[in-house]
Motif scaffolding. Structure first.
Motif, PDB file in Angstrom:
ATOM      1  N   ASP A   1      33.551  -3.168 -36.132  1.00 23.86           N
ATOM      2  CA  ASP A   1      33.614  -3.536 -37.551  1.00 23.86           C
ATOM      3  C   ASP A   1      32.291  -3.298 -38.276  1.00 23.86           C
ATOM      4  OD1 ASP A   1      34.287  -4.444 -40.026  1.00 23.86           O
ATOM      5  OD2 ASP A   1      34.785  -6.484 -39.423  1.00 23.86           O
TER       6      ASP A   1
ATOM      7  N   LYS B   1      42.263   1.415 -39.262  1.00 21.04           N
ATOM      8  CA  LYS B   1      41.723   0.458 -40.231  1.00 21.04           C
ATOM      9  C   LYS B   1      41.933   0.960 -41.652  1.00 21.04           C
ATOM     10  CE  LYS B   1      37.758  -2.544 -40.968  1.00 21.04           C
ATOM     11  NZ  LYS B   1      36.435  -2.978 -40.446  1.00 21.04           N
TER      12      LYS B   1
ATOM     13  N   SER C   1      40.681  -6.129 -45.500  1.00 23.85           N
ATOM     14  CA  SER C   1      40.968  -4.900 -44.775  1.00 23.85           C
ATOM     15  C   SER C   1      42.032  -5.174 -43.721  1.00 23.85           C
ATOM     16  CB  SER C   1      39.697  -4.347 -44.119  1.00 23.85           C
ATOM     17  OG  SER C   1      38.749  -3.979 -45.095  1.00 23.85           O
TER      18      SER C   1
ATOM     19  N   SER D   1      44.628  -7.629 -37.745  1.00 23.52           N
ATOM     20  CA  SER D   1      43.737  -7.949 -38.858  1.00 23.52           C
ATOM     21  C   SER D   1      43.147  -9.346 -38.690  1.00 23.52           C
ATOM     22  CB  SER D   1      44.491  -7.883 -40.183  1.00 23.52           C
ATOM     23  OG  SER D   1      45.128  -6.633 -40.352  1.00 23.52           O
TER      24      SER D   1
ATOM     25  N   VAL E   1      43.900  -4.006 -40.075  1.00 26.04           N
ATOM     26  CA  VAL E   1      43.615  -3.315 -38.825  1.00 26.04           C
ATOM     27  C   VAL E   1      44.848  -3.372 -37.937  1.00 26.04           C
ATOM     28  CG1 VAL E   1      42.144  -3.226 -36.772  1.00 26.04           C
ATOM     29  CG2 VAL E   1      41.175  -3.943 -38.964  1.00 26.04           C
TER      30      VAL E   1
END
Length: 467
Positions: free
Chosen positions: A381, A230, A214, A208, A216
């Motif tokens: 992304d 994700k 968010s 992340s 990851v």
């Protein structure tokens, strides 16, 4: 003589204990394990199973039971010092009977394995651990799958009506993480969704970005392969990213990940992993840097051409949040900044509309990956992706070329054209609004770097741009 009280107490629940032999050797294609096929009047006749048996009682421990069963079934002699615990499985069969199984790995032994009990075993052979045969007893397969995944304990409770033989559609294996195992792994629901989509995962690594809500994870499969998982911080981010992957991102070909699976309830997406390293903080020679920025411009053009242009909309949507952002950024603005920002905002309402195209929305070095060996550039992304003017993707990228006109020219050359006067005016407006948003976010989240970046952008624009 039992007392009246002890006589009324029901007996404690007890479960049988099994021992399972994972006799392992190195084969031409990788690790192999010895498996036998059951036959005759026995449970699971006709199915493949590990050499195994029951623990006979308190006169022997589990290791002694394993050594005894190995000799009785395969004629191999095992030294207790060569026995290694592999995994423990708490199993319940479809009829509801439960037991505890200890699976032990052995890599050294004496004599060649052979069938010793032909009345209950009619075949015995070596099989690749990565390509187990079928039909196999589901209980045995659960133990081997957990062992292959590096798990130490697992629950395998079958349901009424489940087949005795392993069926991927009724796989009841639930590994229980050991202390300190996969501390970065997500919640169980995300793990289960991921493994349903790509198979069992051997490692979770939190990837992340420190500033984003968010989450990851970089995951590796037990049979090879790498993906990114994700978990979006909100429904809007999830919808934007998934929509982009399902519409225009495929037009970028290998320059972008592919969408593997989506769970909108969990707001989770699984994406293919890409090679290379982030350009954020990367150091290149002058010539290579110019080449990379030329490729960045070409990739931006590919994004903007990935779907037909549409008639543009009104002023930037960020104007709707300007007052809130100004209130949060106020203490960090330099004298005159607020007047300048409001003048830019007023000018934004009068700008000529630009055509809208697909935009990445966060097109900056940290979302670009460069594989120097292959000379390939990738973009990741897409949670801020949405239609907008093409200059939207140069707002944050412009930080990378500030003070470097050669890098700016490289990007524009790769893009195939210079920005028009109207686009330059739009770009300045978007940069101002993004700077205020960054200052507000940095102040609220104790991120001085974002605050300073926004202040630098405002100072530069005030010196070079007049609304």
């Amino acid at each position: 003589m039992p007392t009246e009280q002890s006589a009324s107490v029901p007996p404690r629940h007890q479960e049988p204990v099994d021992v399972h032999l994972i006799l392992r050797r190195d084969g031409a294609a990788g690790p192999e394990v010895l498996l036998s096929r059951r036959t005759g009047q026995v449970y699971a006749s006709g199915l493949v199973h590990l050499p195994s048996g029951h623990h006979d009682g308190p006169h022997e421990d589990a290791v002694q039971a394993l050594i005894r069963e190995a000799k009785e079934e395969t004629d191999v002699d095992i030294d207790p010092a060569d026995v290694r615990h592999a995994v423990t499985v708490h199993h319940r069969n479809p009829a509801g009977a439960a037991r505890i199984g200890f699976f032990f790995e052995v890599r050294q032994w004496q004599s060649e394995p052979r069938i010793m009990e032909p009345a209950v075993c009619d075949a015995m052979d070596w099989h690749p651990l990565a390509d187990l045969p079928s039909p196999m007893v589901a209980y045995c397969r659960a133990g081997l799958d957990a062992y292959r995944d590096g798990q130490r304990f697992a629950v395998h409770f079958q349901q009424p009506g489940d087949p005795i033989a392993f069926d991927p559609a009724a796989d009841r294996l639930h590994p229980v993480p050991s202390t300190g195992a996969d501390p970065d792994a997500p919640d169980r629901e995300v793990r289960e969704f991921t493994e349903q989509a790509i198979g069992r995962v051997s490692a979770w690594t939190d990837a992340s970005w420190v500033r984003e809500g968010s989450r990851v994870w970089h995951v590796r499969g037990t049979k090879g392969g790498e993906w990114f998982v994700k978990l979006h911080r909100g429904a809007r981010f999830h919808t934007r990213e998934v929509t982009a992957y399902r519409t225009w991102v495929p037009a970028l070909g290998p320059a972008a990940p592919r969408l593997v699976a989506v769970d909108p309830t969990l707001r989770t997406a699984i994406l293919t992993a890409l090679p290379g390293r982030s350009l954020h903080g990367a150091v290149h020679s002058p010539d290579e840097q110019l080449h990379v920025f030329h490729r960045i411009g070409a990739l931006a053009a590919a994004i903007h051409r990935s779907a037909p242009a549409q008639l543009g909309g009104g002023p930037p949507t960020a104007l709707e949040k300007l007052e809130r952002h100004l209130a949060g950024a106020g203490d960090h603005l330099a004298p005159g900044d607020e007047d300048y920002i409001r003048a830019v905002a007023k000018r934004a309402e009068q700008l000529t509309a630009l055509d809208w195209v697909p935009t990445h929305g966060d097109f900056q070095l940290r979302n670009l990956r460069w594989d120097g060996a292959a000379g390939s550039l990738y973009v990741i992304d897409f949670e801020r992706a949405e239609p907008g003017p093409a200059i939207r993707d140069f707002v944050r990228l412009s930080d990378a070329w500030t003070g470097r006109p050669d890098l700016h020219e490289a990007v524009m050359a790769g893009n195939g054209r210079q920005l028009s006067a109207a686009e330059e005016e739009h770009l300045a407006v978007h940069q101002v609004l993004d700077a205020v948003s960054g200052i507000q976010y940095g102040a609220a989240n104790a991120d001085p770097e974002l605050v300073e970046r926004g202040r630098r952008t405002l100072a530069r624009l005030r010196a070079t741009h007049r609304p």
